[in-house]
Design a protein around this motif. Structure first.
Motif, PDB file in Angstrom:
ATOM      1  N   UNK A 239       0.765  -1.238   0.000  1.00 13.03           N
ATOM      2  CA  UNK A 239       0.000   0.000   0.000  1.00 13.03           C
ATOM      3  C   UNK A 239       0.795   1.287   0.000  1.00 13.03           C
ATOM      4  N   UNK A 240       2.090   1.227  -0.326  1.00 14.97           N
ATOM      5  CA  UNK A 240       2.832   2.476  -0.487  1.00 14.97           C
ATOM      6  C   UNK A 240       2.566   3.014  -1.888  1.00 14.97           C
ATOM      7  N   UNK A 241       2.017   4.214  -1.973  1.00 14.41           N
ATOM      8  CA  UNK A 241       1.725   4.830  -3.260  1.00 14.41           C
ATOM      9  C   UNK A 241       2.358   6.212  -3.284  1.00 14.41           C
ATOM     10  N   UNK A 242       2.791   6.663  -4.460  1.00 10.35           N
ATOM     11  CA  UNK A 242       3.508   7.943  -4.481  1.00 10.35           C
ATOM     12  C   UNK A 242       3.835   8.366  -5.899  1.00 10.35           C
ATOM     13  N   UNK A 243       4.236   9.628  -6.010  1.00  8.43           N
ATOM     14  CA  UNK A 243       4.914  10.136  -7.207  1.00  8.43           C
ATOM     15  C   UNK A 243       6.224  10.765  -6.746  1.00  8.43           C
ATOM     16  N   UNK A 244       7.119  10.943  -7.705  1.00 10.14           N
ATOM     17  CA  UNK A 244       8.423  11.531  -7.400  1.00 10.14           C
ATOM     18  C   UNK A 244       8.377  13.055  -7.539  1.00 10.14           C
ATOM     19  N   UNK A 245       9.345  13.697  -6.898  1.00 15.40           N
ATOM     20  CA  UNK A 245       9.576  15.128  -7.027  1.00 15.40           C
ATOM     21  C   UNK A 245      11.056  15.297  -7.349  1.00 15.40           C
ATOM     22  N   UNK A 246      11.420  16.324  -8.095  1.00 17.69           N
ATOM     23  CA  UNK A 246      12.849  16.507  -8.392  1.00 17.69           C
ATOM     24  C   UNK A 246      13.742  16.540  -7.157  1.00 17.69           C
ATOM     25  N   UNK A 247      13.184  16.914  -6.009  1.00 19.68           N
ATOM     26  CA  UNK A 247      13.980  16.978  -4.784  1.00 19.68           C
ATOM     27  C   UNK A 247      13.969  15.682  -3.984  1.00 19.68           C
ATOM     28  N   UNK A 248      13.184  14.688  -4.418  1.00 19.04           N
ATOM     29  CA  UNK A 248      13.174  13.450  -3.658  1.00 19.04           C
ATOM     30  C   UNK A 248      12.218  12.424  -4.236  1.00 19.04           C
ATOM     31  N   UNK A 249      12.614  11.156  -4.129  1.00 21.71           N
ATOM     32  CA  UNK A 249      11.825  10.056  -4.660  1.00 21.71           C
ATOM     33  C   UNK A 249      10.704   9.695  -3.689  1.00 21.71           C
ATOM     34  N   UNK A 250       9.514   9.510  -4.229  1.00 20.81           N
ATOM     35  CA  UNK A 250       8.343   9.075  -3.446  1.00 20.81           C
ATOM     36  C   UNK A 250       7.996  10.012  -2.303  1.00 20.81           C
ATOM     37  N   UNK A 251       8.294  11.282  -2.451  1.00 18.48           N
ATOM     38  CA  UNK A 251       8.045  12.225  -1.368  1.00 18.48           C
ATOM     39  C   UNK A 251       6.593  12.699  -1.292  1.00 18.48           C
ATOM     40  N   UNK A 252       5.818  12.447  -2.337  1.00 21.11           N
ATOM     41  CA  UNK A 252       4.418  12.871  -2.360  1.00 21.11           C
ATOM     42  C   UNK A 252       3.572  11.619  -2.556  1.00 21.11           C
ATOM     43  N   UNK A 253       2.887  11.191  -1.504  1.00 22.63           N
ATOM     44  CA  UNK A 253       2.159   9.939  -1.618  1.00 22.63           C
ATOM     45  C   UNK A 253       1.287   9.652  -0.419  1.00 22.63           C
ATOM     46  N   UNK A 254       0.823   8.407  -0.336  1.00 17.44           N
ATOM     47  CA  UNK A 254      -0.066   8.003   0.744  1.00 17.44           C
ATOM     48  C   UNK A 254       0.042   6.495   0.952  1.00 17.44           C
ATOM     49  N   UNK A 255      -0.264   6.052   2.160  1.00 19.17           N
ATOM     50  CA  UNK A 255      -0.456   4.628   2.408  1.00 19.17           C
ATOM     51  C   UNK A 255      -1.894   4.310   2.007  1.00 19.17           C
ATOM     52  N   UNK A 256      -2.064   3.443   1.011  1.00 17.12           N
ATOM     53  CA  UNK A 256      -3.407   3.128   0.519  1.00 17.12           C
ATOM     54  C   UNK A 256      -3.385   1.714  -0.055  1.00 17.12           C
ATOM     55  N   UNK A 257      -4.114   0.806   0.575  1.00 19.08           N
ATOM     56  CA  UNK A 257      -4.029  -0.605   0.223  1.00 19.08           C
ATOM     57  C   UNK A 257      -4.928  -0.951  -0.967  1.00 19.08           C
ATOM     58  N   UNK A 258      -4.461  -1.841  -1.834  1.00 20.45           N
ATOM     59  CA  UNK A 258      -5.304  -2.317  -2.937  1.00 20.45           C
ATOM     60  C   UNK A 258      -6.380  -3.274  -2.437  1.00 20.45           C
ATOM     61  N   UNK A 259      -7.324  -3.589  -3.306  1.00 20.54           N
ATOM     62  CA  UNK A 259      -8.338  -4.595  -2.986  1.00 20.54           C
ATOM     63  C   UNK A 259      -7.832  -6.007  -3.236  1.00 20.54           C
ATOM     64  N   UNK A 260      -6.866  -6.128  -4.137  1.00 21.19           N
ATOM     65  CA  UNK A 260      -6.271  -7.431  -4.442  1.00 21.19           C
ATOM     66  C   UNK A 260      -5.027  -7.211  -5.284  1.00 21.19           C
ATOM     67  N   UNK A 261      -4.147  -8.224  -5.289  1.00 24.05           N
ATOM     68  CA  UNK A 261      -2.950  -8.218  -6.131  1.00 24.05           C
ATOM     69  C   UNK A 261      -2.968  -9.495  -6.960  1.00 24.05           C
TER      70      UNK A 261
END
Length: 361
Positions: free
Chosen positions: A139-161
């Motif tokens: 459930x780690x979800x995110x996008x990157x920013x030029x100043x840091x990887x995965x710095x903008x995101x949320x913990x959000x779980x999928x319904x299935x994998x």
């Protein structure tokens, strides 16, 4: 079919592992609760698997978003494009997003699902080894920013994998090797017996033996599912999964996202963390050699790029999400199969390992 459960009370969900899952219409449809589905994929994966999954879900109203391939596409601009598409297509709070691709697609799709109308369902369909053993679970979800990887995101779980082993047949060798970095990581941080199994089964893994791959992926998912169930939002033991990532994220951010694959940067970061652990007398030289040799067996780099200096590493490491009270926190092995968190490593000790393991060419 192998199946596991990530146990998180009302947010619990299954992980299914089998060849041919993308054609299993009955199973896939069980995890979609309305007629509206948006599939997010990229220009490499979509031509291979989009039609298959659309045919399996033909009873649903499906639209798709096809993004460019690569880590550089995991950005706020594409996040905004996904939001615009969802609004323009009239998706509601009962819509489902399906992430069809590797870690970049999974991370961005999950973050979009977490944000759209304050949260809608999403399903992970990882198609790279790295995403199958790591990023699709937890459930780690995110996008990157030029100043840091995965710095903008949320913990959000999928319904299935849904892990369809057949997708590995089209995976480029470089991407497969990058995924092996995360596989090796699990052995170093949590399971010495698994580390030894990887050593003993190198050739079967390289040959893409289906039984070996199924066993390897299931074991990685089981380790991660257990850790996530104990620490969903990384307040303790889940931070151990970042072994190699503090150094690795610095490499990715400094070079520009995508020049080194994530797994390549993690591989070098894991070797650097092991060498630092040896410098701190936590592990012996044989353990460092074992980690380095297994990483090299899968054609992964073990030295940082020559263009990076100590100051480049430190600038990015100071922005790491694990840091607390201004201290750089590092995950270091204390023996093969066990690691811990350290926040008292001096700049001199960091400089020594960076100098030791930076390419001179």
């Amino acid at each position: 079919m192998a199946s596991l459960t990530v146990s998180l009370d009302e947010r619990s969900y299954p992980i299914f592992i089998e060849s041919g899952l993308l054609s299993n219409a009955n199973l896939l449809s069980q995890y979609i609760r309305s007629q509206r589905v948006c599939i997010i994929s990229n220009e490499v994966v979509a031509p291979l698997y989009l039609d298959t999954i659309k045919q399996s879900l033909s009873q649903f109203q499906i639209d798709e978003i096809i993004l460019e391939d690569g880590e550089a596409s995991k950005n706020l601009q594409n996040f905004e494009a996904v939001m615009a598409h969802m609004l323009e297509q009239g998706h509601g709070r009962d819509s489902t997003i399906i992430a069809l691709g590797g870690g970049v697609i999974g991370d961005l799709s999950g973050f979009a699902a977490a944000c759209y109308q304050r949260g809608i369902d999403f399903i992970q369909v990882p198609t790279t080894l790295l995403s199958q053993v790591d990023s699709s679970v937890g459930g780690k979800t995110a996008v990157n920013h030029p100043l840091g990887k995965n710095m903008i995101g949320a913990f959000y779980q999928p319904k299935a994998v849904f892990i369809d082993l057949d997708t590995l047949s089209t995976l480029p060798e470089r991407e497969f090797s990058a995924g092996m970095a995360e596989v090796i990581k699990y052995g170093v941080l949590a399971d010495k017996a698994f580390f030894d199994w990887l050593n003993d089964n190198q050739q079967a893994i390289k040959n893409k033996d289906s039984q070996a791959l199924a066993k390897m992926i299931e074991h990685c998912c089981a380790i991660k599912a257990d850790i996530v169930a104990r620490d969903e939002k990384e307040s303790g033991v889940r931070a151990h999964l970042n072994l190699g990532h503090t150094f690795g994220h610095a490499i990715e951010a400094e070079l520009g996202y995508g020049k080194w694959l994530h797994g390549e940067a993690v591989a070098t970061g894991m070797v650097m963390a092991s060498q630092l652990a040896h410098d701190l007398t936590l592990i012996d030289g044989d353990d460092v050699a074992s980690v380095t040799e297994l990483v090299q067996q899968f054609d992964l780099p073990v030295r940082a790029p020559a263009s990076m200096k100590f100051e480049d590493f430190i600038r990015h490491m100071r922005r790491d999400k694990k840091n607390m009270n201004g201290n750089i926190r590092l995950i270091l092995p204390v023996k093969l199969g066990q690691c811990d968190i350290f926040d008292d490593v001096t700049q001199q000790q960091l400089a020594q390992v960076i100098e030791c393991l930076t390419d001179t060419q």
